[in-house]
Design a protein around this motif. Structure first.
Motif, PDB file in Angstrom:
ATOM      1  N   GLY A   1      30.951  72.189  35.044  1.00 22.26           N
ATOM      2  CA  GLY A   1      29.708  72.954  35.040  1.00 22.26           C
ATOM      3  C   GLY A   1      28.529  72.230  34.436  1.00 22.26           C
ATOM      4  N   SER A   2      28.140  71.108  35.021  1.00 18.19           N
ATOM      5  CA  SER A   2      27.040  70.314  34.477  1.00 18.19           C
ATOM      6  C   SER A   2      25.710  71.039  34.623  1.00 18.19           C
ATOM      7  CB  SER A   2      26.959  68.962  35.190  1.00 18.19           C
ATOM      8  OG  SER A   2      25.793  68.271  34.803  1.00 18.19           O
ATOM      9  N   ARG A   3      24.887  70.941  33.602  1.00 18.88           N
ATOM     10  CA  ARG A   3      23.554  71.537  33.668  1.00 18.88           C
ATOM     11  C   ARG A   3      22.647  70.749  34.612  1.00 18.88           C
ATOM     12  NH1 ARG A   3      19.998  68.800  30.231  1.00 18.88           N
ATOM     13  NH2 ARG A   3      20.964  67.166  28.993  1.00 18.88           N
ATOM     14  N   PHE A   4      23.060  69.501  34.972  1.00 20.27           N
ATOM     15  CA  PHE A   4      22.265  68.694  35.890  1.00 20.27           C
ATOM     16  C   PHE A   4      22.597  68.992  37.354  1.00 20.27           C
ATOM     17  CE2 PHE A   4      22.365  65.761  32.160  1.00 20.27           C
ATOM     18  CZ  PHE A   4      21.005  65.757  31.920  1.00 20.27           C
ATOM     19  N   PHE A   5      23.592  69.838  37.580  1.00 18.60           N
ATOM     20  CA  PHE A   5      24.131  70.001  38.922  1.00 18.60           C
ATOM     21  C   PHE A   5      23.073  70.479  39.911  1.00 18.60           C
ATOM     22  CE2 PHE A   5      27.253  71.987  41.927  1.00 18.60           C
ATOM     23  CZ  PHE A   5      27.858  70.803  42.273  1.00 18.60           C
ATOM     24  N   ASP A   6      22.357  71.544  39.578  1.00 20.86           N
ATOM     25  CA  ASP A   6      21.332  72.072  40.480  1.00 20.86           C
ATOM     26  C   ASP A   6      20.164  71.104  40.636  1.00 20.86           C
ATOM     27  OD1 ASP A   6      22.765  74.361  40.990  1.00 20.86           O
ATOM     28  OD2 ASP A   6      21.845  75.497  39.357  1.00 20.86           O
ATOM     29  N   GLU A   7      19.844  70.401  39.547  1.00 23.17           N
ATOM     30  CA  GLU A   7      18.775  69.410  39.625  1.00 23.17           C
ATOM     31  C   GLU A   7      19.150  68.299  40.602  1.00 23.17           C
ATOM     32  OE1 GLU A   7      17.810  67.961  35.752  1.00 23.17           O
ATOM     33  OE2 GLU A   7      17.890  69.949  34.841  1.00 23.17           O
ATOM     34  N   ASP A   8      20.392  67.831  40.519  1.00 21.01           N
ATOM     35  CA  ASP A   8      20.860  66.784  41.425  1.00 21.01           C
ATOM     36  C   ASP A   8      20.844  67.261  42.874  1.00 21.01           C
ATOM     37  OD1 ASP A   8      21.217  64.807  39.625  1.00 21.01           O
ATOM     38  OD2 ASP A   8      23.388  64.963  39.486  1.00 21.01           O
ATOM     39  N   ARG A   9      21.260  68.499  43.078  1.00 19.79           N
ATOM     40  CA  ARG A   9      21.325  69.033  44.442  1.00 19.79           C
ATOM     41  C   ARG A   9      19.937  69.028  45.083  1.00 19.79           C
ATOM     42  NH1 ARG A   9      25.556  71.848  46.277  1.00 19.79           N
ATOM     43  NH2 ARG A   9      26.208  72.496  44.198  1.00 19.79           N
ATOM     44  N   SER A  10      18.948  69.433  44.318  1.00 19.79           N
ATOM     45  CA  SER A  10      17.584  69.460  44.832  1.00 19.79           C
ATOM     46  C   SER A  10      17.038  68.052  45.051  1.00 19.79           C
ATOM     47  CB  SER A  10      16.691  70.229  43.854  1.00 19.79           C
ATOM     48  OG  SER A  10      15.359  70.199  44.266  1.00 19.79           O
ATOM     49  N   ALA A  11      17.322  67.163  44.096  1.00 21.92           N
ATOM     50  CA  ALA A  11      16.796  65.797  44.181  1.00 21.92           C
ATOM     51  C   ALA A  11      17.441  64.993  45.298  1.00 21.92           C
ATOM     52  CB  ALA A  11      16.994  65.088  42.845  1.00 21.92           C
TER      53      ALA A  11
END
Length: 398
Positions: free
Chosen positions: A109-119
């Protein structure tokens, strides 16, 4: 007729217990019958968990925790606490460091997960255009004849500049037409030795979906993307049981390698990630240099540097899935990269062990605390990455 003594016996058995029975009836009951009652009650006492603990010393120690006991791993909130274990993750370009940590993000459950998906959305679209242009160059250099019908599509792709805005309908159709040509696919398989084309086929197959306006990268898209979406460094914070652990990922390209020393000087552990499947790859910058040889050279330099001699190193042999496929098809290239293999190429574990020993043979001067442990992994497989994280966590919390 029930004998009066039996009534008394049953009453006492229920109300007074075995000790009273022992004193009252020992003289009257047969020795065998009394012994059976005693065994029955004692067995009941032994089987009762509540009774099992009675009478034990309060100072009796609990059994020691086994070394292989599972560690609870969770993502942690980023913070500036100084009391944290630091792990530096380094390795050559495209060894799979980012994929490995993205998979860990999916698992924990990385907090960067959604950021990576968008980027990743524009990155994936640009990648498709860039790799198709590269493939067209390889096709033209091969001299092999291709269907003349593709000339218009090829001309269109050659003229555009790779960026996400260029992935419009006519470009998508051209990519599909080119990719469906059997000659093009055969050249792709031959030229895939340039490792930046390693996963291009996956995205070529999905180009229509990726070009849709509402496209959102899937987990698999994120894992298959061969690169990073961030600057040269990124921190990932985990909890290993109650121990706070910061894993810092550093890129492996030329500019990223300049930052290795700064990150590793403050590290408690080093994860050096290499690709098992790079034995037939050459550097993009210089196609006379084999990637596998560069990987071993960098690994040796890190392990034998005076400033890192006391830091434990996890040698992570990544991409075991691709390795298993390629070693059977390109045995000669494998033997050239890792001479002396006398095992069976159909036994992937033997081949991985040979690669591991090739790396470890490059390590000489290390302190007693600076152990080197090699672990193979398939970063596209959740179970494999979970196993890797457990092995590292058990060392950290020991």
């Amino acid at each position: 007729m029930v004998h009066f003594s039996e009534i008394i016996h049953n009453y006492l058995l229920k109300k007074l217990g075995i000790l009273v029975l022992r004193s009252i009836f020992q003289k009257h009951l047969s020795g065998v019958y009394f012994h059976l009652i005693h065994i029955m009650v004692c067995c009941n006492e032994t089987d009762d968990p509540a009774l099992q603990t009675k009478g034990k010393s309060k100072n009796q120690r609990a059994p020691p925790v086994k070394k292989d006991q599972s560690v609870t791993i969770t993502m942690a909130d980023s913070n500036d606490e100084e009391d944290k274990v630091k792990i530096g993750v380094i390795g050559p370009f495209l060894s799979g460091k980012s994929t490995l940590l993205r998979q860990a993000g999916i698992l924990y459950g990385s907090r960067f997960f959604d950021e990576d998906r968008s980027a990743l959305k524009p990155c994936i679209r640009t990648l498709i255009l860039r790799d198709m242009k590269t493939l067209i160059e390889e096709v033209e250099q091969s001299g092999k004849p291709i269907d003349p019908v593709l000339s218009t599509s090829i001309s269109l792709l050659k003229e555009i500049t790779p960026n996400e805005d260029e992935l419009v309908s006519d470009v998508v159709s051209s990519i599909i037409d080119i990719w469906n040509d059997e000659t093009v696919k055969s050249i792709y398989e031959e030229k895939k030795i340039k490792n930046y084309l390693e996963h291009s086929s996956y995205f070529f197959d999905r180009v229509e979906k990726i070009a849709e306006q509402d496209y959102v990268p899937t987990d698999e898209d994120m894992l298959m993307y061969p690169g990073s979406t961030h600057s040269n460094c990124r921190d990932h914070d985990f909890n290993f049981n109650t121990k706070l652990v910061q894993i810092t990922e550093v890129q492996g390209n030329t500019s990223g390698r300049r930052m290795w020393d700064r990150v590793l000087r403050g590290a408690n552990y080093i994860m050096f990630v290499v690709s098992l499947s790079d034995f037939d790859y050459h550097l993009f910058e210089d196609d006379t240099i084999e990637v596998s040889q560069l990987s071993m050279t960098l690994f040796s330099q890190i392990c034998e540097a005076d400033q890192y001699r006391d830091i434990p190193v996890f040698l992570v042999l990544n991409k075991s899935d691709l390795f298993e496929k390629k070693i059977k098809e390109k045995t000669d290239l494998f033997n050239n990269a890792y001479p002396g293999f006398e095992g069976d190429v159909n036994n992937v574990n033997d081949a991985i062990e040979h690669v591991k020993q090739a790396y470890l043979s490059k390590v000489d001067a290390r302190s007693n605390t600076g152990f080197v442990e090699a672990i193979s992994v398939n970063s596209l497989n959740k179970e494999s990455v979970a196993n890797l994280m457990q092995k590292i966590a058990q060392k950290v919390v020991a």
